[in-house]
Structures are given as structure tokens and as C-alpha cells.
Scaffold this active site. Structure first.
Site, PDB file in Angstrom:
ATOM      1  N   ASN A  84      -1.601   6.214  -4.457  1.00 33.28           N
ATOM      2  CA  ASN A  84      -0.163   5.989  -4.550  1.00 33.28           C
ATOM      3  C   ASN A  84       0.099   4.495  -4.409  1.00 33.28           C
ATOM      4  O   ASN A  84      -0.366   3.874  -3.451  1.00 33.28           O
ATOM      5  CB  ASN A  84       0.576   6.737  -3.444  1.00 33.28           C
ATOM      6  CG  ASN A  84       0.491   8.242  -3.584  1.00 33.28           C
ATOM      7  OD1 ASN A  84      -0.029   8.753  -4.572  1.00 33.28           O
ATOM      8  ND2 ASN A  84       1.016   8.954  -2.599  1.00 33.28           N
ATOM      9  N   GLU A 139       1.132   8.670  -7.331  1.00 32.14           N
ATOM     10  CA  GLU A 139       2.546   8.322  -7.188  1.00 32.14           C
ATOM     11  C   GLU A 139       2.740   6.888  -7.632  1.00 32.14           C
ATOM     12  O   GLU A 139       1.955   6.000  -7.291  1.00 32.14           O
ATOM     13  CB  GLU A 139       3.041   8.435  -5.735  1.00 32.14           C
ATOM     14  CG  GLU A 139       3.204   9.839  -5.210  1.00 32.14           C
ATOM     15  CD  GLU A 139       3.753   9.856  -3.782  1.00 32.14           C
ATOM     16  OE1 GLU A 139       4.449   8.883  -3.383  1.00 32.14           O
ATOM     17  OE2 GLU A 139       3.479  10.832  -3.059  1.00 32.14           O
ATOM     18  N   GLU A 167      -1.206  10.403   1.816  1.00 33.14           N
ATOM     19  CA  GLU A 167      -0.936   9.148   2.507  1.00 33.14           C
ATOM     20  C   GLU A 167      -1.239   9.197   4.009  1.00 33.14           C
ATOM     21  O   GLU A 167      -0.332   9.158   4.847  1.00 33.14           O
ATOM     22  CB  GLU A 167       0.511   8.711   2.268  1.00 33.14           C
ATOM     23  CG  GLU A 167       0.818   8.502   0.798  1.00 33.14           C
ATOM     24  CD  GLU A 167       2.179   7.861   0.532  1.00 33.14           C
ATOM     25  OE1 GLU A 167       2.415   7.459  -0.610  1.00 33.14           O
ATOM     26  OE2 GLU A 167       2.994   7.746   1.477  1.00 33.14           O
ATOM     27  N   TYR A 212       3.103   1.322  -4.812  1.00 40.15           N
ATOM     28  CA  TYR A 212       4.487   0.911  -4.999  1.00 40.15           C
ATOM     29  C   TYR A 212       4.687  -0.602  -4.992  1.00 40.15           C
ATOM     30  O   TYR A 212       5.529  -1.115  -5.722  1.00 40.15           O
ATOM     31  CB  TYR A 212       5.376   1.545  -3.924  1.00 40.15           C
ATOM     32  CG  TYR A 212       5.518   3.031  -4.076  1.00 40.15           C
ATOM     33  CD1 TYR A 212       6.445   3.576  -4.958  1.00 40.15           C
ATOM     34  CD2 TYR A 212       4.713   3.902  -3.359  1.00 40.15           C
ATOM     35  CE1 TYR A 212       6.572   4.954  -5.110  1.00 40.15           C
ATOM     36  CE2 TYR A 212       4.832   5.281  -3.514  1.00 40.15           C
ATOM     37  CZ  TYR A 212       5.758   5.796  -4.395  1.00 40.15           C
ATOM     38  OH  TYR A 212       5.867   7.147  -4.557  1.00 40.15           O
ATOM     39  N   HIS A 263       1.936  17.181   3.091  1.00 33.14           N
ATOM     40  CA  HIS A 263       2.802  16.044   2.779  1.00 33.14           C
ATOM     41  C   HIS A 263       3.829  15.896   3.903  1.00 33.14           C
ATOM     42  O   HIS A 263       5.028  16.000   3.694  1.00 33.14           O
ATOM     43  CB  HIS A 263       3.478  16.234   1.418  1.00 33.14           C
ATOM     44  CG  HIS A 263       3.953  14.965   0.779  1.00 33.14           C
ATOM     45  ND1 HIS A 263       3.626  14.599  -0.503  1.00 33.14           N
ATOM     46  CD2 HIS A 263       4.733  13.970   1.255  1.00 33.14           C
ATOM     47  CE1 HIS A 263       4.192  13.443  -0.809  1.00 33.14           C
ATOM     48  NE2 HIS A 263       4.875  13.040   0.255  1.00 33.14           N
ATOM     49  N   ARG A 266       2.579  17.678  -9.703  1.00 34.82           N
ATOM     50  CA  ARG A 266       1.985  17.479  -8.386  1.00 34.82           C
ATOM     51  C   ARG A 266       3.029  17.894  -7.347  1.00 34.82           C
ATOM     52  O   ARG A 266       4.086  17.265  -7.222  1.00 34.82           O
ATOM     53  CB  ARG A 266       1.568  16.018  -8.184  1.00 34.82           C
ATOM     54  CG  ARG A 266       0.972  15.787  -6.811  1.00 34.82           C
ATOM     55  CD  ARG A 266       0.415  14.384  -6.611  1.00 34.82           C
ATOM     56  NE  ARG A 266       0.050  14.271  -5.210  1.00 34.82           N
ATOM     57  CZ  ARG A 266       0.650  13.470  -4.323  1.00 34.82           C
ATOM     58  NH1 ARG A 266       1.628  12.666  -4.708  1.00 34.82           N
ATOM     59  NH2 ARG A 266       0.266  13.462  -3.065  1.00 34.82           N
TER      60      ARG A 266
END
Length: 438
Positions: free
Chosen positions: A293, A352, A168, A295, A123, A79
Site C-alpha cells: 500500500n 492500495e 498494514e 500513498y 483490517h 479486495r
């Protein structure tokens, strides 16, 4: 090594690694135009150690060995992101052929190695010339972005396994226009409200442009957090709901249901673009897949400072990564199940997931982090979430935006002075799980 095995995920599951153009490429002398991160990082106080992405990991020249690392790990996919200012130095108009040639080499190099290209159009490296015209605050960006998407589809679309429009959008809009932490660094409610809508409107126009030019397998990548209340108090639960609405539901609801959460539209009020409701059919164009994504989680409480933010976050007591984010694998399972039950039945990809850790190639905590989050993916699949792939962030230690080069997320250690790549234990763990099983 991992406790999970590739066969646990079934046939057809995609394992990959992820990067972003500004964080790794360097190579700024091929006609690439300036981006908002060039000026933001050049401004004192914005980035730790005044670090910039001018050289980064020099992926622009060293891409063959980086692709070899992906292949040798047994990963299926890479990616990556296109740099808008490398292809269109002014954001619109004249095409930089050297930029086209670079991505031709990169994509062909993936295909030669049996690596599936998963591309992202944006991005965060907006061409500076477009920021001069208002950037994401200007509704016209939907047309500029659509034209850029059409170019990518025409030049590269026949070789891409999948294409995402935006990476994002919460970071593009809220983090960068309301909190001011990322480029362009605004702290302005009107700027944020307009960016929050325009980034999704531009996503929709780009989907139309990609499809019109023959691109296939299209999606968007949302960063989601597990929102939880700091206590059982009603006011903290209300704060959690508001935090969830701003961070998660604005983007999930806009893209997948064509509606924004009412508590956020009420809060933003007249700062939103006039008649934004008329754009929602474009915002919610049908997608082929959704990238998530993940985290960490956020703990919310009611505001304690008069005139402060609409919600406040508090630190939790879970183990934390080197960047200070709590390690919470259950949050990934919860989000995947929630999205699949409440929002969409299209395939989901974890685009991610990873952790910052202190420098070194013996990283047992990172191995454990990945193992626990892979287990979380299996748990979500067991509850019915249609998760088709998992991409580790990141392939390489790289430029971590406002954190500069201090925070290392890579499966592969990078010595920024010599550009030497050294696989870490986490790389070896993926290699052990995937080797000879592709």
C-alpha cells in the site's frame, strides 16, 4: 481520461478496487460482536465529528449494487476484508452463522459477476473481547488469529483468489500502540514493541493455519512510504534511516528475511518480548505474493525537542491531497524496485493507492493522480519489478478512521444520508481504460 492503456500492462495483470469491512459494512445487528473501533470511536476526541462506522456505507445490505459498480467499471477483482467480530463475536469460540451467510452471499456475488475475490483477514477491527485480554500485546493472539484464519479457510477458502493475513501491520502496531492515533489508542513503548512483534508472529501462524486448511495464494499487505532526508546533513540522513527502519524495514525484514533492523531492536530494548528471536522462522513463513500500500513519502530530520520522538517529520513542498499527503508517484516506483531487488522475487501487488479529494464527482486531480501512479507501476516493471496487479483505494467514499467521514477517497461518491452511489470522473477513467478488455 488516463494516458495509459490496459495493454501496456500485458496479459494477466489484475486491476481492482479495495475496501475494508469496518469502513463500509455497517450491518451491526446480525450477531456481530463489538470491535475496538466501536469503543474507540465512541470515546470523545478520538474521531472527527464523533463519527463511527455503525452504518458507514451500508455495504452489508447494498453489496449487490456495489459489486455491480466493480463489474461495470471493467475491474477484475475486489479486495475486501472479513470482519473478525462478525464471524467470531468473542474473537474465539462460537461462530456467528449470520456472518458466515453474509460473506457467502458477498463472495458468491463476486463470482457470479466474474470478479475475483481478494480477501484480507484483518483490517483493524479486533474483537473487543480479545482487546480485553490484551489484544496485540498478548502473545496468545497468535493462536487466536490462527484459529480465525482456519475458520475462514474452511468456510470460504475454495472460492478466494488470494488471501492476505494482515493489512498494514505498521498501523496495527505502531500507529495504534505508540502514536495512539488509531484504536486501541495506546501511547506506550512497551505496548508498541510487543504489538510490533506479535502482529507479525500472528501473521506467520495464520499462514500455517491457512495452508493446513487448503487455502492458496497467500500473502500479507504492508504499507510502505518513501523515506527521504529533510536535508543532506548527516544527522538528518541518520534520522531518515531510523524512520525507514521503523516504518519499512521492520516489516519487510521480518516477513521476508526473518530479521528485524538492529537500530530498532536496540531502541526498543527490553520492551520487546523475551526470546522473540525464536519466533522469526514463523514470522518469515514463505509467501506467494506481497501486497504494498502506497500513498506518499516522509521527510525526516533529527529530533529537535528534548525527550521527543526518536525522529521527526517535516512537511514537504509537493502538491498535497485533501488529507495533507504529498503526491509523489516516483516514490511508488522506487519502493517497488527496492523491494524486488533487496527483499523478494515473489509477485508484488499494489494493494492500495489513491487520494483524498474534496467532495464532488468531477475530480480531475484524482484522475491525474491515478494516471501518474499507474505510469509509476509501468516504470517499476520496466526496471524489473514483478508487479502483477493494482488496486485503487477506494471503491467508495467511506469511514476514514480517525478522520471520520470528512475525507473522501472513493472512485464512487457516497451520500451518507441517502446512501446514493454516484460514479466520479476517476471511476469513468478506469472504466474507459478497462471497458470491454477483460
Amino acid at each position: 481520461m488516463f494516458t495509459v492503456d490496459r495493454k501496456d500492462f500485458g496479459p494477466g495483470f489484475t486491476f481492482g478496487a479495495a475496501t475494508a469491512a469496518y469502513q463500509i459494512e455497517g450491518g451491526q445487528r446480525d450477531g456481530r460482536g463489538p470491535s475496538i473501533w466501536d469503543s474507540f470511536s465512541a470515546t470523545p476526541g478520538n474521531v472527527k465529528n464523533a463519527d463511527t462506522g455503525a452504518i458507514a456505507c451500508n455495504h452489508y445490505e447494498l453489496w449487490p449494487q456495489d459489486l455491480d459498480l466493480i463489474r461495470d467499471a471493467g475491474l477484475d477483482a475486489y479486495r475486501f476484508s472479513f470482519a473478525w467480530p462478525r464471524l467470531l463475536p468473542e474473537g474465539t469460540g462460537a461462530v456467528n452463522q449470520a456472518g458466515v451467510d453474509f460473506y457467502d452471499r458477498l463472495i458468491d456475488g463476486m463470482l457470479e459477476r466474474g470478479i475475483a475475490p481478494y480477501a484480507t483477514l484483518y483490517h483493524w477491527d479486533l474483537p473487543s473481547a480479545l482487546q480485553d485480554r490484551g489484544g496485540w500485546m498478548n502473545r496468545d493472539i497468535a493462536g487466536w488469529f490462527a484459529d480465525y484464519a482456519a475458520l475462514v479457510a474452511q468456510k470460504f477458502g475454495d472460492r478466494l483468489q488470494a488471501t492476505a493475513t494482515i493489512n498494514e501491520p505498521w498501523c496495527v502496531a505502531f500507529l495504534s500502540h505508540y502514536l495512539g492515533i488509531h484504536a486501541p489508542g495506546y501511547r506506550d513503548m512497551r505496548a508498541a514493541a510487543r504489538a510490533m512483534h506479535h502482529v507479525l508472529f500472528a501473521h506467520g501462524t495464520a499462514i500455517d493455519a491457512l495452508r493446513a486448511n487448503g487455502a492458496r495464494n497467500l500473502g500479507i499487505v504492508l504499507n510502505l512510504e518513501k523515506a527521504e532526508a529533510a536535508s543532506d546533513a548527516p544527522e538528518d540522513i541518520a534520522a531518515m534511516n531510523m524512520g525507514d527502519a521503523i516504518f519499512n524495514r521492520w516489516y519487510l525484514g521480518g516477513v521476508l528475511k526473518g530479521a528485524y533492523p538492529e537500530e530498532v531492536t536496540a531502541w526498543l530494548g527490553d520492551h520487546l518480548p523475551a526470546n522473540y528471536q525464536n519466533d522469526m522462522a514463523v514470522v518469515s513463513r514463505p509467501l506467494d505474493w506481497l501486497g504494498i500500500n502506497y500513498y506518499t513519502r516522509s521527510l525526516y530530520r533529527a529530533p529537535t525537542t528534548p525527550g521527543g520522538h526518536v525522529v521527526e517529520q517535516v512537511k514537504g513542498d509537493l502538491e498535497k491531497t485533501d488529507i495533507g499527503w504529498e503526491i509523489y508517484p516516483k516514490g511508488l516506483s522506487d519502493l517497488l524496485v527496492r523491494v524486488s531487488r533487496e527483499y523478494t522475487k515473489i509477485p508484488l501487488y499494489v494493494t492500495e493507492n489513491g487520494m483524498a479529494e474534496v467532495e464532488g464527482d468531477d475530480d480531475p486531480r484524482r484522475v491525474r493522480y491515478y494516471d501518474e501512479h499507474l505510469q509509476a507501476v509501468l516504470a517499476a516493471r520496466a526496471e524489473g519489478a514483478d508487479v502483477r496487479g493494482y488496486f485503487a483505494w477506494s471503491l467508495l467514499d467511506n469511514y476514514e478512521w480517525a478522520e471520520g467521514y470528512e475525507k473522501r477517497f472513493g472512485l464512487v461518491h457516497v451520500d451518507y444520508q441517502t446512501q446514493k452511489r454516484t460514479p466520479k470522473a476517476s471511476y469513468r477513467a478506469f472504466q474507459g481504460m478497462l471497458h470491454n478488455t477483460r
